[in-house]
Structures are given as C-alpha cells and as structure tokens.
Design a protein around this motif. Structure first.
Motif, PDB file in Angstrom:
ATOM      1  N   ALA A  24      17.517  -0.506  32.216  1.00 42.37           N
ATOM      2  CA  ALA A  24      17.625  -0.890  30.804  1.00 42.37           C
ATOM      3  C   ALA A  24      16.511  -1.852  30.422  1.00 42.37           C
ATOM      4  CB  ALA A  24      18.989  -1.520  30.550  1.00 42.37           C
ATOM      5  N   LYS A  25      16.186  -2.769  31.321  1.00 44.60           N
ATOM      6  CA  LYS A  25      15.095  -3.713  31.065  1.00 44.60           C
ATOM      7  C   LYS A  25      13.777  -2.964  30.928  1.00 44.60           C
ATOM      8  CE  LYS A  25      12.788  -7.631  33.349  1.00 44.60           C
ATOM      9  NZ  LYS A  25      11.692  -6.948  34.038  1.00 44.60           N
ATOM     10  N   LEU A  26      13.540  -1.992  31.811  1.00 42.55           N
ATOM     11  CA  LEU A  26      12.314  -1.216  31.734  1.00 42.55           C
ATOM     12  C   LEU A  26      12.247  -0.435  30.424  1.00 42.55           C
ATOM     13  CD1 LEU A  26       9.690  -0.104  32.916  1.00 42.55           C
ATOM     14  CD2 LEU A  26      11.054   1.635  34.104  1.00 42.55           C
ATOM     15  N   ASP A  27      13.368   0.150  30.017  1.00 40.13           N
ATOM     16  CA  ASP A  27      13.384   0.883  28.746  1.00 40.13           C
ATOM     17  C   ASP A  27      12.984  -0.022  27.584  1.00 40.13           C
ATOM     18  OD1 ASP A  27      14.081   3.304  29.867  1.00 40.13           O
ATOM     19  OD2 ASP A  27      16.239   3.051  29.526  1.00 40.13           O
ATOM     20  N   ALA A  28      13.504  -1.252  27.596  1.00 43.23           N
ATOM     21  CA  ALA A  28      13.156  -2.198  26.533  1.00 43.23           C
ATOM     22  C   ALA A  28      11.672  -2.561  26.589  1.00 43.23           C
ATOM     23  CB  ALA A  28      14.022  -3.456  26.645  1.00 43.23           C
ATOM     24  N   GLU A  29      11.148  -2.735  27.802  1.00 40.25           N
ATOM     25  CA  GLU A  29       9.732  -3.060  27.967  1.00 40.25           C
ATOM     26  C   GLU A  29       8.847  -1.931  27.472  1.00 40.25           C
ATOM     27  OE1 GLU A  29       9.608  -3.676  32.111  1.00 40.25           O
ATOM     28  OE2 GLU A  29      10.539  -5.651  32.059  1.00 40.25           O
ATOM     29  N   LEU A  30       9.213  -0.695  27.814  1.00 41.69           N
ATOM     30  CA  LEU A  30       8.430   0.460  27.387  1.00 41.69           C
ATOM     31  C   LEU A  30       8.450   0.610  25.877  1.00 41.69           C
ATOM     32  CD1 LEU A  30       9.485   3.049  30.125  1.00 41.69           C
ATOM     33  CD2 LEU A  30       7.280   1.888  29.916  1.00 41.69           C
ATOM     34  N   ALA A  31       9.616   0.404  25.286  1.00 46.42           N
ATOM     35  CA  ALA A  31       9.728   0.514  23.833  1.00 46.42           C
ATOM     36  C   ALA A  31       8.873  -0.551  23.142  1.00 46.42           C
ATOM     37  CB  ALA A  31      11.186   0.391  23.406  1.00 46.42           C
TER      38      ALA A  31
END
Length: 365
Positions: free
Chosen positions: A236-243
C-alpha cells in the motif's frame, strides 16, 4: 560435488545446489518475514520438476527473489489466477502448489520475466535521511532553490523527498504533513534532527543504468511484484509512492553516472543549487569509478556550487569522513560534500541503520 535434482551448483554459491539455495531461503532468509514465501521456497526446493524449470533461466537469474518476483508479476497481471488467489488468502500450502503449477505450466513466461528484470528496492524511507541533509546543504550555500539529481535512482521515488511527510521518533516532523505518503524514522540518541525546511525544488533528475518509468503500467507492476505478497502495508505504501511520483514524473537519464552526470547538471537552472544524492548506490561502483564520480562533481562546480548528499556504508563514499567508525560496522554514514570555487568541504552529518529507518544526527548544524 553435490548437484540438485535439476543440475549443477548455482554460480556464486560455492557447492550449494539450487535445491539448497531455495531451502536456505525458506529456512533462513525468509525466516523473520511473513511465512508465505518461506513455504513456497521450501516447496520448490523439494520439487525436482520445479527446479528443472528454474534451471532453464540464465544462471544469475535463478535466485529465489528473482523467480518469486516473476511469479508474483504473473499473478498481479492476472495470468496466474490460482496463485493470485492463494496469495490474497495468505494460504501458504495453496500458494506453494500454485507456484509450482505456474512454474511448470508457464516456464517460458517466468524465465522471460526473470531474464529481463532485476529486483528493485524502492524505499522512500531514504527521504528521512535525505531531507535534513539536503536542507543543510542549501543553508550552507545560501541557496533559495535546489535541483535534485539522484544517482542510482531506480524509479526516482527519492526525488519526491520534499513531497512526503516525515515523522521522527522524538516527535519532530519535516516535509508535507498532508502528503498521501507518510514516513516514520526512529531517532538514536538524544540529539534532534535539524528541522529547517528544504528550499523549492526546481528540477528532479534520476540517473540509472536501467531507470524505471513509474507511468508505465508494466514497470509499475514489476515494482509491486518485488514486494512480497504477504506484506500488504508495504504494498500500500508503494502504491501511494507510485501515485505521488506519477503526478510529477522525474526526468530519467539512462547510463553510467560518470558519463551521464554532465547532462544531468545541465537540467538544473543556473540559479539553483544542484544536489546530487546517492543512497546505497556507490557500493556497486569500482573504487576507480567512485573517484571519477567525485571528479565529475568537482568539474561541475567550476561555475557554481554543487552539493553531494550521501548515505553509504562506512568508507564507501570517497572524501566523506566516517567518525572513525570501522568498515562493516552495520550502519551507514550520512555525508555532505560541498564543492565550491575549487574547494571541497566534506563532513559526516550522522549515522543511519536499516536503510534509513533509524537515524542519529550528531553533527552541529
């Protein structure tokens, strides 16, 4: 010399066979993590058919992290639904069966992904180390704006250092408290971290031999595939970073840092301070290349100041002091070097552990 059920010992692993490598990964490397990958790796180690499938991959692409990420990539792409379902349910036995079935049924696809990809570690946790050091570099030069150049950038997530929120264990905070990406960092010792704000960032440039374009769905999916499937918080953290990164993608330059750095400096406006960052990147350089890297920074400072912020193992970053610490001490040194008018001022600002999750800042600033 012992052999696996599928062939010769794995290059670089001495006499350890492929079966032994996967068993070691399951019993040791993954022992402190959630159990899903440990179960899958152990099942693979006991399957001669699965091992023979893996041995069709190039020798250096047979390691568990690469093969398991390739399988995860197929699951995320919807091409291995049984494996995806087992991962979603965190069912180790079902995941082990599905992983072996996928290996046998889609060997060519697994091998193709493993052959062209490399494991990516994208941690904006580095930002907790970078932010105060970049702000300190700007203060020393009197810079009102900075241009960031991240060497070994991968997807360039650390180039958003000013766009994330950072909370330190002593209650201090830096960055954007409203950002969708919030990081935490523990403090070692009783010295506070400087809390001055970073100046405006007017350029974001990433340099890598194989940079990742976060706006490319296949590239972004591979980054997710490198996160173990039973680590939902990390995913979830990575998804937020990518977004976040996709809203302002950095300029990515492909090539050897020593060769590409002049092009990177040219992207930073003349009235901004170029700040080059390296986080656990220089250990992949030869000593000669590290010295050439240092020389390239010095060359760029012929017309304006240049700063270099580093987080590298003890003794890895040339010219950066080490507090007298010994190599292989288990921590890294946060360094700051300012090149200005043919002069170099370099010092160690602090120490960090666990890729920036723990930080000590003994420097006066």
């Amino acid at each position: 010399m012992p052999k696996s059920a599928a062939g010769d010992p794995v290059p670089g692993r001495g006499a350890r066979t492929l079966a032994q490598v996967y068993r070691h990964f399951g019993e040791v490397d993954a022992a402190d993590a959630p159990p899903l990958y440990a179960r899958v790796a152990l099942a693979i180690s006991e399957s001669g058919e699965a091992l023979r499938a893996i041995e069709t991959a190039p020798a250096r692409k047979r390691q568990p992290t690469v093969i398991l990420a390739a399988l995860h990539d197929l699951a995320l792409a919807g091409r291995a639904p049984d494996l995806a379902a087992a991962y979603a349910a965190a069912d180790g036995d079902a995941a082990a069966r599905a992983a072996i079935d996928t290996l046998l049924e889609m060997t060519d696809s697994v091998v193709a992904i493993a052959a062209r990809r490399r494991i990516r570690a994208n941690e904006t946790g580095h930002c907790a180390v970078l932010y105060p050091a970049i702000a300190e570099a700007a203060r020393r030069v009197g810079a009102k704006t900075v241009g960031l150049i991240d060497v070994g950038c991968s997807a360039g997530l650390n180039l958003n250092v000013d766009r994330v929120g950072i909370t330190y264990g002593n209650g201090q905070s830096l960055g954007d408290s409203s950002s969708p990406v919030q990081l935490s960092c523990s403090i070692v010792g009783d010295r506070p971290v400087p809390t001055r704000a970073m100046p405006e960032v007017v350029a974001r440039v990433g340099v890598d031999l194989d940079p990742v374009d976060v706006t490319d769905p296949d590239e972004a999916r591979w980054l997710r595939a490198c996160v173990w499937p039973d680590q939902p918080e990390r995913a979830a953290k990575l998804d937020a970073e990518l977004a976040l990164a996709a809203t302002a993608p950095p300029l990515l330059l492909t090539g050897d840092a020593v060769d590409v750095l002049p092009d990177a400096f040219a992207q930073v406006p003349a009235d901004a301070l170029p700040v080059v960052t390296t986080t656990w990147a220089l250990s992949r350089f030869s000593l000669e290349s590290r010295l050439r890297f240092l020389h390239r920074l010095d060359e760029a400072a012929s017309g304006r100041p240049v700063a270099w912020v580093s987080a590298e193992g003890v003794g890895v970053a040339p010219a950066i002091p080490t507090f007298g610490d010994r190599r292989a001490s288990g921590h890294s040194i946060i360094g700051l070097a300012v090149f200005e008018q043919s002069a170099l001022r370099a010092e160690a600002l602090g120490r960090c552990w666990s890729q920036g999750r723990l930080l000590s800042w003994p420097a006066d600033s």
